[in-house]
Structure formats: structure tokens, C-alpha cells
Design an enzyme around this catalytic site. Structure first.
Site, PDB file in Angstrom:
ATOM      1  N   LYS A  26       0.145 -94.765  -1.040  1.00 33.15           N
ATOM      2  CA  LYS A  26       0.243 -93.259  -0.769  1.00 33.15           C
ATOM      3  C   LYS A  26       0.748 -92.169  -1.040  1.00 33.15           C
ATOM      4  O   LYS A  26       0.451 -91.109  -1.926  1.00 33.15           O
ATOM      5  CB  LYS A  26      -0.409 -93.432   0.864  1.00 33.15           C
ATOM      6  CG  LYS A  26      -0.585 -91.889   0.894  1.00 33.15           C
ATOM      7  CD  LYS A  26      -0.649 -91.966   2.708  1.00 33.15           C
ATOM      8  CE  LYS A  26      -0.145 -90.779   3.650  1.00 33.15           C
ATOM      9  NZ  LYS A  26      -1.536 -89.444   3.673  1.00 33.15           N
ATOM     10  N   LYS A 117     -19.319 -94.010   4.193  1.00 34.34           N
ATOM     11  CA  LYS A 117     -18.791 -95.282   4.359  1.00 34.34           C
ATOM     12  C   LYS A 117     -19.158 -96.770   3.895  1.00 34.34           C
ATOM     13  O   LYS A 117     -19.966 -96.946   4.151  1.00 34.34           O
ATOM     14  CB  LYS A 117     -19.466 -95.193   6.319  1.00 34.34           C
ATOM     15  CG  LYS A 117     -18.540 -94.502   7.254  1.00 34.34           C
ATOM     16  CD  LYS A 117     -17.877 -95.232   8.492  1.00 34.34           C
ATOM     17  CE  LYS A 117     -17.300 -93.781   8.266  1.00 34.34           C
ATOM     18  NZ  LYS A 117     -16.554 -93.545   9.286  1.00 34.34           N
ATOM     19  N   HIS A 646     -21.272 -82.258  19.110  1.00 39.06           N
ATOM     20  CA  HIS A 646     -21.338 -82.070  17.518  1.00 39.06           C
ATOM     21  C   HIS A 646     -20.970 -83.342  16.843  1.00 39.06           C
ATOM     22  O   HIS A 646     -20.972 -84.403  17.550  1.00 39.06           O
ATOM     23  CB  HIS A 646     -19.636 -81.329  17.079  1.00 39.06           C
ATOM     24  CG  HIS A 646     -19.888 -81.420  15.855  1.00 39.06           C
ATOM     25  ND1 HIS A 646     -20.350 -80.352  14.988  1.00 39.06           N
ATOM     26  CD2 HIS A 646     -18.670 -81.894  15.347  1.00 39.06           C
ATOM     27  CE1 HIS A 646     -20.140 -80.332  13.633  1.00 39.06           C
ATOM     28  NE2 HIS A 646     -19.100 -81.674  14.344  1.00 39.06           N
ATOM     29  N   HIS A 699     -15.917 -78.339   4.302  1.00 34.19           N
ATOM     30  CA  HIS A 699     -15.354 -79.757   3.331  1.00 34.19           C
ATOM     31  C   HIS A 699     -14.318 -78.521   2.456  1.00 34.19           C
ATOM     32  O   HIS A 699     -14.045 -79.331   1.085  1.00 34.19           O
ATOM     33  CB  HIS A 699     -16.918 -80.302   2.801  1.00 34.19           C
ATOM     34  CG  HIS A 699     -16.599 -80.628   4.544  1.00 34.19           C
ATOM     35  ND1 HIS A 699     -17.836 -80.990   5.477  1.00 34.19           N
ATOM     36  CD2 HIS A 699     -16.617 -81.815   5.244  1.00 34.19           C
ATOM     37  CE1 HIS A 699     -18.017 -81.932   6.471  1.00 34.19           C
ATOM     38  NE2 HIS A 699     -16.810 -81.868   6.499  1.00 34.19           N
ATOM     39  N   CYS A 731     -18.457 -77.766  10.854  1.00 37.50           N
ATOM     40  CA  CYS A 731     -16.887 -78.676  11.473  1.00 37.50           C
ATOM     41  C   CYS A 731     -16.526 -77.806  11.826  1.00 37.50           C
ATOM     42  O   CYS A 731     -16.519 -76.967  11.866  1.00 37.50           O
ATOM     43  CB  CYS A 731     -17.302 -79.783  10.152  1.00 37.50           C
ATOM     44  SG  CYS A 731     -16.433 -81.658  11.244  1.00 37.50           S
TER      45      CYS A 731
HETATM   46  N1  GLN Z   1     -13.759 -80.070  17.642  1.00 37.04           N
HETATM   47  C1  GLN Z   1     -13.965 -81.573  16.281  1.00 37.04           C
HETATM   48  C2  GLN Z   1     -13.117 -80.156  15.202  1.00 37.04           C
HETATM   49  O1  GLN Z   1     -13.697 -79.596  15.386  1.00 37.04           O
HETATM   50  C3  GLN Z   1     -14.531 -82.029  15.563  1.00 37.04           C
HETATM   51  C4  GLN Z   1     -14.054 -82.967  14.520  1.00 37.04           C
HETATM   52  C5  GLN Z   1     -15.557 -83.276  13.596  1.00 37.04           C
HETATM   53  O2  GLN Z   1     -16.195 -83.282  13.669  1.00 37.04           O
HETATM   54  N2  GLN Z   1     -15.608 -84.353  12.693  1.00 37.04           N
HETATM   55  O3  GLN Z   1     -12.137 -81.130  14.724  1.00 37.04           O
HETATM   56 ZN    ZN Z   2     -17.379 -82.221  12.497  1.00 37.94          ZN
END
Ligand code: GLN
Ligand code: ZN
Length: 760
Positions: A26, A117, A646, A699, A731
């Protein structure tokens, strides 16, 4: 036939960890990316790690050692390179190493390949793209170089390849190309040539991995397997072929493989079943590589039981070799650095190095008889026996409480009634705006964590710094005009580890790193005992945040399925039971949050899709208990408390019904890249609660414009109507920079206002 005679091997693993016992790879790769070392330095770290891995396996006593399982980033990407299957945008990059890393990570000009994955593990591979322009060509340099190097050190090296069926099945068709598997016949001659090259270079055995055969992903798996391995088996100049299957049972593909001329077949006898073997008479002239030591969980093997399995196989095959069930890529290197383990738990664990010892012990028992390893078997039995004696594995009070809740039944009132109470309490505008939980993990946050670890600040000092972060995040959200706020999660290193560290029944290792993707490693907690919540875990943080604002602040919890998915989980009881124990702890937390006046609680389940079994027939049962555990964790609160969940990282296809069944009042999902299709899909599954389809992709560092977000909202509105639609990113924001977040959220709030105005 000029095939060289091969001696069957007796002891092996299917592959090894490669990131380095102290994450040396790494560091070397990241230094290289940052331009702080050159390629020679990177290559020398890599070579050293490979050699250390091989010699450790040889010293432990394996008589066949996997090579070419090393990778600078990912073994599926290595395979794409080997087969000349890089997409044109990447293939155009002249330098080999630049090209490789560009495929994996992208550059300013080049979009990287996708990542997903690896079966049902937490490892992510790079998804090869197969388009009309892909013309396969063999580039065997990497595997040949590793073979040569290993042989030069006197290692009984067995090159490992991702098999052609698995490679194509895991690839993605692009630019209108048909299903990649349609091109199997083009790949087979390349594999045949490669086998010739490996034989020329002195390989006695080759391992070809076909884990896809244990899934339902390929319709005519048995037929394809027979065709491919008949072809390869018939080639003249080749090493002996060992086809490895793992992560499950190959079912119909097993007799198909057995009918071909391959010399050895590998079976995962930890997740598959040994009974199947007896039913396949064609195995009688094969070497059966019996994966009896679990390669992907961290429990010590039950040697007695493993020996029983091996004994049952002896009559069915020409010879039996002992192996791990899969590559040990998925477990940490060694228990040696874990100085904080208590003796009882330590005695029950086996990481990568310890698993190799187990394999060697079992092979010795096969060769010299059980008495030759009597001591090891006794130790294994004694370790297993500590499970019964260890009070942490059977906490009567928690079990009784869980049983009584399950017996009494649990559930929330009808969704419509909940909505009425929540609307009356929360008085939110139409299209409420919110975020998923985390805000950027700033330099200050990381420095404070490091300072706490090094002792430069004490716990109180750390908490004070984190509270300052919370206050700043609340201030920012008020300034931006968001409707439902979050505390930002600065105090959490990781959304699972944070809870694992506070719950009894979990152990957080010191050095138990496992590669997640590329240079990214995770340290999954070990869920070894009954899960007990001694005290509230999040209430102090959330109530502090709530005290700073008049707007509602969401309580943030991680759901039971995700906690299981990202931990090493005990194997002495059904997963479903363990999930319910975790759910009970989360349920208690929701009740405490509600009691502290928190009106909205989000229980994240981003990993719901991940644990989905590989075989169709197992899916319903999984989804049943997974949904049940989520509902157990969220049904302790009253109607006026709004439950959010979520989900992310998925094609939701197969779990869409389950998402609806979670019955959260509000569900936020990743949707920005799929053009809001998820909204219609959820409707189609009968979902009528509220939904927050992510309106932009977090992302990417790109700041989405107001018009673009408004367009996404209108698209979603067409499917759900304003009373059900929430507005949020797709996210958590923790990996983004502050400036990007502020600019993006500002546009998101503006877009929501615009669309709202047009509604009224
Ligand atoms: N609550 C988490 C965040 O906002 C959710 C993360 C995720 O969906 N992997 O980081
Ligand atoms: Zn997420």
C-alpha cells in the site's frame, strides 16, 4: 502427447494476501502514485513481498505454492492485461505501468474501469470491458516472470490464472457488444498457448480459478466448463491442470469438469458439501483439492471435523490434497501482531499464516495417520471447547430479552398513520433537503485522531475538538438552508468499527488489515460473542448537535446487516441469530435517541445487497432475515419518530422488493448515475413511503449545477409526487473536499427551491 508427468501435490493454499504484513505494498504504491518513488523502487518492494510470501509458504511445508497471485492493484485487471483486453481509451497510453494504473484509477483524461465486489466478499475487482473492438492477444510477461523468479528460489511454483469462463462472466459488454461469454472460443486458444509457455518454463501444475461455476450467473455453466476444459485438457504441451472452484459448490459443473482431461479439481468444502463428490464417479482418476480450511473467515479450523471430511473423500478420488477453501487474500496475514487478544479468543482464531499451518497438519494426518498430529487435534478440540465455557458467547440476559421480543412480535403501525404523526411533528416543506450523514473528514479531524492515538491529547481534548467540528457542520448546514441536519460523523473512524468498538462481543484487531481494493485496506472487527450494548453509543453526539439548532437533526446509526457484512462473523450459530442480536443493540439505541428528543433516526444499510447469496435458491431466506433484522432494529420507536435508511453501491435489481419491505419512512438511495430509475423501480415494487434518490454523484469531485439537479428532481417527481420526494446527495460526503461540498449543496438547495416554487 508430450505432456510432462506431474506428481500430485498434497498441501497448498489457493492464493495469499499481497498487501504486505505491514501494508508495505500500500505504502509503496501510494508513494509511487504521488511521484515520490520510481518504478524500480516499487518493483523491488513488490518482488521482496512476493519472495517473502513464497518462502513462508515453503517453510511451513506446502509442496505446491501459488504464484502470480500477487498484484499491484487487482488480479482481474492483471488478467485483462494478460489477455490484451484493455479498452482503447486506456490501451492508448504508451507506458505499461501508467496504463495499468490509469485503468484502475483513471487520470485527468481517462475514465477508469468500474469496480465491483468479488463474489460475496469485501474485495473489489476491476471490471474488464469487452467491446466490439476488443481483440484478445496474449501478454504472458507477468505470470512468466513470477514463475521464473519463484523457480529460481527453488519454490515448487504453481501459476494461478483467472479462468476464461470466470473472466468473461465478470466482464462487462460495452459499445453495443454482445455478452462477453459469447467470445469464449476466442479466448481458449490464448489460454492453450499460455499453458504451452508455462510448461516450457517448467511449470508442473497450473491453477485455473473458476469461482463463477458456484453461482447462478452463467446459465449453461456445466456445458461451458466441459467445453473449455475439454479443449484445454486436450492440448499437447501443458502443465497438469488444477481447476479451482470456491465460495460454494459447483453443482452440475462438477461432473462436467470431471469428464474432461484436467488432472485436479478444487472444491470449497467449507461452504460446499462433500456429499456431492461421491455422486461423481469420474473423479476417480482426479486429484481432489479439498478446501477444508476456511480461507475467508478467521476462525481456527475444527481439525477433527476437517479430517472426517477428508476421510469421506478418500475413496472417491485418485488422491486428495488439503487446501484452504479459497485464497487467504480475504483474511489478515498473521495473529502474531495481535498483542491485545485474550488467550481464550486467541486460541479460537487463525489468520492467514495459522491457516497454512492447519493445512499442513491435516495433510500430515492424511499421510501419516491421525496419531501423527494428535497433539494438534487436541489443541484444536481444546480451543473449540473454550467456546462453551466462554461466558461472552452466551449472555443469558440478552438472549432472553431477544427471545421475548421475537415471541411477542414486533413491528410499527401503518405507514400512513406514521406519516400523519411525523408531518404534524416535523412540519417540513415539500421536497425536504438533507444529507446522508458524514461531512468531509478534514485535516483537523485526522490530526485530532492521530493526536489521541499518540497521547498528545486526552479523550476529553479529543471530544472537545470533535464537538467543535459538529458545531461547524451545523452552522454550515443552517447557512446553506438545509431542512434536516446531521452532526457530520466526525467522531467515527468507520461506520461499522465505531459501533463495534462500543459493543460487547466484538474485538477490534490491531493489525488485521485486509485488502478491500487497490491500495485500500480495511480492518474488519471480529464479532465473536453475544452482542451487548452497555450504554448509549451516539446519544451524546446527536443531542449536542440538536442543542445547537432549531431544525431537526437526524440520529445516525449503522444497520445490523451492514455491521455483519463488514465484520468477521462468528460461525457457531446462524447468521440470522447474530443479526438479530446486533439489531437489538441498534433498537435500544433508537429508543434512547427518541427518549432524548430526537425526531428522525437514520439506520444505514449500504451493504444490504452485498450479503446476497450466490445461489438463487438461498436468496429468499437471506432477504427474509435481513429485512427482519432491520425491522427489529427500527420498530422500537413510536409513530412520530421518523425512520430513514440509506442504501448504496448497487444495482438494486434483485433486492428492490426487500428495500420496499424495510418499510423505512424515508429511503435514500444512490441514483444519480442511473438517472433516477430506482424511483420507478421502487414504485413498481409497491413502495409508497418517501424516497430520496441521490440527486448528484458524490464519488466525483465535480460540482453539479443547479439546473442539472433541478432536472433530476423533476424526473423523480414524475414518478413519486412532491409529498414523497426528499432531496439529498447520493451518499455520505466524507471523502469530498469542503469547497466541493459547499458548492454542491448550495446548488442542491437552490434546485429544491426552484422545483418547489414550480409546484405551488
Ligand atoms: N451515513 C454514512 C455516511 O454518510 C453512510 C455511508 C455509506 O452509505 N456507505 O458516511
Ligand atoms: Zn451511501
Amino acid at each position: 502427447m508430450s505432456r510432462t508427468q506431474s506428481t500430485p501435490f498434497t498441501t497448498t493454499t489457493l492464493g495469499s494476501p499481497r498487501i504486505g504484513p505491514n501494508r508495505e505494498l500500500k505504502r509503496a504504491v501510494e508513494r509511487y502514485w504521488a511521484g515520490r518513488t520510481d518504478r524500480a523502487e516499487l518493483e523491488s518492494v513488490a518482488a521482496e513481498l512476493r519472495r517473502r510470501t513464497w518462502s513462508a509458504l515453503a517453510e511451513a511445508g506446502l509442496d505446491s505454492i501459488p504464484v502470480n497471485t500477487f498484484s499491484l492493484y487487482d488480479h482481474v485487471l492483471d488478467t485483462a492485461v494478460m489477455l490484451g483486453a484493455l479498452p482503447p481509451r486506456v490501451a492508448a497510453i504508451p507506458d505499461e505501468l501508467d496504463r495499468y494504473f490509469a485503468a484502475a484509477r483513471g487520470t485527468d483524461e481517462v475514465v477508469p474501469l468500474e469496480m465491483t465486489k468479488w463474489f460475496d466478499t469485501n474485495y473489489h475487482y476491476i471490471v474488464p470491458e469487452i467491446g466490439p473492438e476488443t481483440s484478445f492477444r496474449l501478454h504472458p510477461d507477468k505470470v512468466l516472470a513470477e514463475l521464473d523468479d519463484a523457480r529460481a528460489q527453488g519454490i515448487p511454483a504453481r501459476p494461478v490464472l483467472v479462468g476464461p469462463i470466470t473472466f468473461l462472466a465478470l466482464s462487462k459488454a460495452v459499445d453495443g457488444a454482445g455478452a462477453p461469454l459469447g467470445r469464449l472460443d476466442e479466448l481458449l486458444p490464448l489460454y492453450r498457448d499460455l499453458l504451452g509457455r508455462l510448461a516450457d518454463a517448467g511449470a508442473e501444475w497450473v491453477q485455473i480459478d473458476e469461482p463463477i461455476l458456484v453461482t447462478d450467473a452463467v446459465d449453461d455453466a456445466a456445458q461451458l466448463a466441459e467445453r473449455a476444459y475439454q479443449f484445454l485438457g486436450d492440448s499437447h504441451q501443458r502443465p497438469a491442470i488444477f481447476v479451482a472452484t470456491y465460495f460454494g459448490a459447483p453443482n452440475g459443473a462438477l461432473p462436467a469438469l470431471a469428464r474432461t482431461a484436467v488432472e485436479a479439481i478444487g472444491l470449497d468444502l467449507v461452504s460446499g458439501s462433500e456429499q456431492a463428490v461421491a455422486a461423481v464417479p469420474e473423479l476417480a482418476d482426479k486429484l481432489l483439492v479439498a478446501g477444508v480450511v476456511d480461507g475467508r473467515n478467521i476462525w481456527r479450523a475444527d481439525l477433527e471435523a476437517a479430517l472426517g471430511k477428508l476421510a469421506a473423500l478418500l475413496g472417491s478420488a485418485a488422491a486428495v490434497a488439503v487446501a484452504t477453501s479459497c485464497s487467504t487474500l480475504h483474511v489478515p496475514y498473521s495473529l502474531a501482531p495481535e498483542t491485545e487478544l485474550d488467550d481464550a479468543l486467541r486460541s479460537r482464531l487463525a489468520f492467514g499464516a495459522e491457516k497454512v499451518t492447519e493445512v499442513v497438519t491435516l495433510a500430515r494426518a492424511l499421510r501419516d495417520g491421525r496419531d501423527a498430529v494428535a497433539e494438534a487435534i487436541e489443541a484444536s478440540n481444546a480451543a473449540l471447547a473454550t467456546r462453551t465455557a466462554d461466558p461472552r458467547l452466551h449472555v443469558a440476559a440478552v438472549r432472553a430479552r431477544l427471545d421475548s421480543i421475537l415471541a411477542a412480535g414486533f413491528g410499527r403501525g401503518p405507514a400512513a398513520e406514521r406519516r400523519t404523526s411525523q408531518d404534524a411533528r416535523l412540519k417540513l416543506p415539500a421536497l425536504p433537503t438533507t444529507t446522508i450523514g458524514s461531512y468531509p473528514q478534514t485535516v483537523e479531524i485526522r490530526q485530532a485522531r492521530a493526536a489521541l492515538r499518540s497521547g498528545a491529547i486526552d479523550h476529553a481534548g479529543y471530544v472537545a475538538k470533535m464537538k467543535a467540528e459538529v458545531a461547524e457542520v451545523i452552522r454550515l448546514q443552517e447557512e446553506l438552508g438545509l431542512d434536516v441536519l446531521v452532526h457530520g460523523e466526525p467522531e467515527r473512524n468507520d461506520m461499522v468499527q465505531y459501533f463495534a468498538e462500543q459493543l460487547d462481543g466484538f474485538f477490534a484487531s490491531q493489525n488485521g488489515w485486509v485488502q478491500s481494493y487497490g491500495s485500500r485496506c480495511v480492518r474488519p472487527p471480529i464479532l465473536f460473542g453475544d452482542v451487548v450494548r452497555q450504554k448509549p453509543m451516539t446519544v451524546e453526539w446527536i443531542t449536542y448537535a440538536q442543542s445547537l439548532t432549531g431544525k431537526p437533526v437526524k440520529g445516525m446509526l449503522t444497520g445490523p446487516v451492514t455491521i455483519l457484512a463488514w465484520s468477521f462473523v462468528r460461525d457457531d450459530q446462524p447468521l440470522a441469530d447474530t443479526a438479530n442480536q446486533v439489531a437489538l443493540a441498534i433498537r435500544d439505541e433508537t429508543v434512547d435517541l427518541q427518549h432524548a428528543g430526537i425526531a428522525i433516526i437514520q439506520v444505514d444499510e449500504p451493504a444490504l445487497r452485498e450479503l446476497l447469496p450466490l445461489r438463487r435458491k438461498d436468496k429468499d431466506d437471506y432477504l427474509n432475515w435481513a429485512v427482519g433484522a432491520f425491522r427489529l432494529s427500527t420498530s422500537g420507536v413510536n409513530d412520530a419518530t421518523q425512520i430513514h435508511t440509506h442504501l448504496c453501491y448497487s444495482e438494486f435489481g434483485e433486492v428492490i422488493g426487500a428495500i420496499a419491505d424495510l418499510d423505512a419512512d424515508v429511503t435514500s438511495v444512490e441514483a444519480a448515475r442511473s438517472h433516477m430509475e430506482i424511483v420507478g423501480d421502487l414504485n413498481g415494487a409497491g413502495f409508497s413511503n418517501s424516497i430520496g434518490p441521490g440527486v448528484y454523484d458524490i464519488h466525483s469531485p465535480r460540482v453539479p449545477g443547479t439546473a442539472e439537479i433541478a432536472a433530476a428532481l423533476r424526473l423523480a417527481l414524475a414518478a413519486v409526487g412532491p409529498e414523497r420526494l426528499w432531496v439529498n446527495p447520493d451518499c455520505g460526503l466524507k471523502t469530498r473536499h469542503q469547497e466541493e461540498v459547499v458548492a454542491s449543496l448550495r446548488n442542491m438547495v437552490d434546485a429544491a427551491k426552484q422545483v418547489r416554487a414550480a409546484q405551488s
